[in-house]
Scaffold this motif. Structure first.
Motif, short mmCIF file in Angstrom:
data_model
loop_
_atom_site.label_atom_id
_atom_site.label_comp_id
_atom_site.label_asym_id
_atom_site.label_seq_id
_atom_site.Cartn_x
_atom_site.Cartn_y
_atom_site.Cartn_z
N ARG A 151 5.14 7.57 -11.52
CA ARG A 151 5.00 7.13 -10.14
C ARG A 151 3.73 6.32 -9.95
O ARG A 151 3.71 5.34 -9.20
CB ARG A 151 5.01 8.33 -9.20
CG ARG A 151 6.39 8.87 -8.94
CD ARG A 151 6.41 9.76 -7.70
NE ARG A 151 5.37 10.78 -7.75
CZ ARG A 151 5.50 11.92 -8.43
NH1 ARG A 151 6.58 12.16 -9.12
NH2 ARG A 151 4.53 12.80 -8.42
N HIS A 155 3.66 2.52 -8.71
CA HIS A 155 2.81 2.15 -7.57
C HIS A 155 1.90 0.98 -7.95
O HIS A 155 1.71 0.03 -7.17
CB HIS A 155 1.98 3.36 -7.16
CG HIS A 155 0.88 3.04 -6.18
ND1 HIS A 155 1.11 2.77 -4.86
CD2 HIS A 155 -0.46 2.92 -6.36
CE1 HIS A 155 -0.04 2.51 -4.25
NE2 HIS A 155 -1.01 2.61 -5.15
N ASP A 158 3.91 -2.20 -8.01
CA ASP A 158 4.21 -2.67 -6.67
C ASP A 158 3.02 -3.38 -6.05
O ASP A 158 3.16 -4.42 -5.39
CB ASP A 158 4.63 -1.49 -5.78
CG ASP A 158 5.97 -0.91 -6.20
OD1 ASP A 158 6.70 -1.60 -6.94
OD2 ASP A 158 6.27 0.25 -5.81
N CYS A 159 1.82 -2.82 -6.28
CA CYS A 159 0.61 -3.45 -5.74
C CYS A 159 0.38 -4.81 -6.38
O CYS A 159 -0.04 -5.76 -5.72
CB CYS A 159 -0.59 -2.54 -5.99
SG CYS A 159 -0.57 -1.04 -4.98
N CYS A 168 -1.87 -0.16 -0.60
CA CYS A 168 -1.98 0.41 -1.95
C CYS A 168 -3.00 1.54 -1.98
O CYS A 168 -2.77 2.58 -2.59
CB CYS A 168 -2.41 -0.67 -2.94
SG CYS A 168 -1.07 -1.82 -3.34
N ASP A 171 -1.55 4.55 -0.16
CA ASP A 171 -0.49 5.19 -0.93
C ASP A 171 -1.04 5.93 -2.13
O ASP A 171 -0.57 7.01 -2.48
CB ASP A 171 0.53 4.15 -1.40
CG ASP A 171 1.34 3.60 -0.22
OD1 ASP A 171 1.30 4.21 0.86
OD2 ASP A 171 2.00 2.55 -0.41
N SER A 172 -2.07 5.36 -2.78
CA SER A 172 -2.60 5.99 -4.00
C SER A 172 -3.21 7.34 -3.69
O SER A 172 -3.17 8.26 -4.51
CB SER A 172 -3.65 5.08 -4.66
OG SER A 172 -4.80 4.99 -3.84
N LEU A 175 -0.37 10.05 -3.60
CA LEU A 175 0.56 10.24 -4.73
C LEU A 175 0.51 11.65 -5.28
O LEU A 175 1.52 12.22 -5.66
CB LEU A 175 0.23 9.24 -5.84
CG LEU A 175 0.76 7.82 -5.59
CD1 LEU A 175 0.24 6.90 -6.67
CD2 LEU A 175 2.26 7.79 -5.51
N ASP A 178 2.80 14.00 -3.50
CA ASP A 178 4.20 13.59 -3.35
C ASP A 178 5.11 14.80 -3.42
O ASP A 178 4.98 15.65 -4.28
CB ASP A 178 4.55 12.61 -4.49
CG ASP A 178 5.84 11.87 -4.20
OD1 ASP A 178 6.84 12.56 -3.96
OD2 ASP A 178 5.83 10.63 -4.23
N GLY A 283 -4.24 5.75 -7.77
CA GLY A 283 -3.54 4.69 -8.47
C GLY A 283 -4.47 3.65 -9.06
O GLY A 283 -4.26 3.14 -10.15
#
Length: 552
Positions: A151, A155, A158-159, A168, A171-172, A175, A178, A283
């Motif tokens: 994951r 991630h 995606d960034c 980003c 979200d990091s 994680l 999650d 991330g």
């Protein structure tokens, strides 16, 4: 020789010697009662002096388990099986097992079975049923780490494809929480324990001379930054949708390319690490670690191949599948077995970065993992063996370098206590801090010894550490060690021994620390590990009471 005696009214006797005409004889003659006490004390005093002289002359030359006359054969499969009770528990708490390992090593065919005991994956007093439960639990935990790695890479991808920086970062941070990783908290407590128990209580702020020192190791002037172009071309992950990478059933390789042996092992490749919460893996930091891991994994050399034939013959299809599973690219120049090896390195090192984000990943850690995955076929077992190994070795990769400095201080003290002349010479050269053995300490002799020699040294070292964990050492183990107790720092005694072996050369010919540093680097491939252990044993016998308590 004639022995004669004569009776005395007093019942006393006296020993006297004489000779004549080529005859040597002892005569027992009468003696007064008052002389009996004197004679007895004189005899006892003579015996005491003789015993003291004998002890003094022999103390420094006790036969170690690794001397030529006393060295034993490696632990065989048959002996290994005989060490267990019917319920699968090691007899006598593992004392005989540890004695056998430290005196002769382990037969290569059973190393994968034995190492989990030495590295603390399994308790020495566990039964076979208990170990099976632990094995299943550890496998699930490892798979959970791999899912989180997947994951984090997704991630990062995606960034890199245009997601806003703010998104980003937000979200990091989430994680690790999650919901798809519900089992992650199961191992958080273990990780927190690792950080709290192993963290030094007295971290010191200091400048970092080690980076300059390590640059001296690199004949080509190569540093991590020179690989920026390589790092930038690395993809964090393929578009593969395969969830937790494949838990490889096979093992891999060893070492690094020879032209990279002297790349600085430790530098601030991840500036944000100092700001990272000890138990949080973001991330951003993971992306940095994974790029460095991939570079080191692809560079790993092929020294392991003769020692792992099953992995050496892995198919190209399987190797490429393993590489795709961890998002490894830029490996076209490698043969299948080395691709497979690199993929396993990536998988386990990434998982360790998630397990212990306070350390994350630093160059040199792949050197420690390579021999393990060359021996242990299952990734989850290799991972937990590596965790056990890093329980102490992790201090070598801390940014504050407190662990490294304490170990160098112990090496310096051993040399000072053993050879004051050599130590005074080092003082004149301003090299008494022993920074010329920095690399030996960081990667535990991995770059000075061959693959097989490295494993032999590590097995003996692990046996000592296992004995200490099991509380063996004050009674039975002391007798096993012939007055040399188990020590957490056998490696440091071996490093000091390697320097002492070169004492004459250092004193007579070297006039700078740089020259000593080059000499230490030139030891690669020229050391006899059993002679090294023999000398280290003598140092432990004579100096362990004087040397400071080891750093834990």
């Amino acid at each position: 020789m004639l022995i004669s005696s004569s009776n005395s009214p007093n019942g006393g006797i006296q020993l006297s010697g004489g000779g004549g005409g080529g005859r040597f004889w002892w005569e027992v003659v009468p003696v007064a009662p008052s002389s009996r006490t004197t004679l007895a004390f004189t005899a006892l005093a003579g015996i005491a002096v003789f015993a003291a002289l004998l002890y003094t002359t022999s103390r420094g030359r006790l036969k170690s388990p690794w001397s030529l006359r006393k060295r034993k054969h490696a632990l065989t499969p048959r002996q290994w099986k005989s060490l267990f009770t019917p319920d699968g528990k090691l007899r006598d708490g593992g004392v005989k097992f540890l004695k056998k390992v430290r005196s002769g090593g382990i037969d290569p065919s059973i190393r994968a079975e034995v190492w989990p005991f030495l590295l603390g994956v399994y308790d020495l007093n566990s039964t076979s049923e208990e170990r099976e439960i632990i094995r299943i639990q550890k496998r699930k935990e490892y798979e959970n780490f791999r899912r989180q790695c997947h994951r984090l890479r997704k991630h990062s991808n995606d960034c890199s494809k245009g997601t806003s920086e703010r998104s980003c970062i937000e979200d990091s941070g989430s994680l690790a929480e999650d919901s798809d990783y519900s089992s992650f908290e199961e191992v958080v407590s273990a990780r927190e324990s690792l950080s709290s128990e192993e963290r030094s209580p007295d971290v010191e702020d200091s400048d970092d001379p080690s980076s300059a020192l390590l640059e001296g190791y690199d004949a080509s002037g190569q540093t991590t930054n020179t690989d920026a172009s390589v790092l930038n071309t690395e993809s964090s992950d393929s578009e593969s949708s395969e969830d937790p990478e494949v838990i490889q059933a096979s093992s891999s390789s060893e070492g690094r390319e020879e032209n990279d042996l002297d790349v600085p092992l430790k530098e601030n490749t991840s500036p944000s690490r100092t700001e990272l919460h000890p138990n949080q893996c973001t991330g951003e930091n993971f992306a940095t670690w994974q790029r460095i891991i991939r570079v080191d994994a692809v560079r790993a050399n092929a020294e392991w191949i003769p020692y792992s034939p099953s992995q050496a013959t892995v198919s190209e299809l399987r190797a490429r599948h393993a590489a795709d599973a961890v998002g490894l690219k830029d490996y076209d120049s490698l043969e299948p077995c080395r691709i497979f090896h690199a993929a396993r390195l990536v998988s386990i090192l990434e998982a360790y970065a998630v397990y212990d984000p306070e350390i994350g990943y630093c160059q040199g850690m792949s050197d420690l993992l390579s021999p393990i995955i060359a021996v242990v076929m299952e990734d989850h077992e290799a991972f937990w063996c590596f965790v056990g190994f890093m329980r102490k070795a992790r201090h070598n990769f801390r940014l504050d370098e407190v662990g490294i400095r304490r170990q160098l201080s112990i090496v310096s003290k051993i040399i000072k206590c053993k050879d004051s002349h050599l130590y005074r010479h080092l003082e004149k050269l301003q090299a008494e801090d022993c920074f010329f053995v920095y690399r030996m300490v960081v990667v535990l002799f991995r770059r000075e010894l061959t693959f097989e020699q490295t494993i032999c040294l590590w097995e003996v070292m692990w046996a000592d550490q296992a004995a200490i964990r099991a509380g063996i050492g004050k009674s039975a183990w002391s007798r096993i060690r012939q007055r040399a107790p188990p020590t957490e720092d056998l490696l440091l005694y071996a490093i000091a021994a390697s320097v002492l072996q070169k004492r004459k050369l250092i004193i007579e010919k070297y006039s700078s620390m740089d020259e000593i540093l080059r000499e230490c680097n030139s030891m690669s491939g020229h050391l006899d590990v059993w002679k090294l252990l023999d000398d280290a044993h003598n140092l432990v016998v004579n100096l362990h009471d004087k040397i400071e308590a080891p750093f834990r």
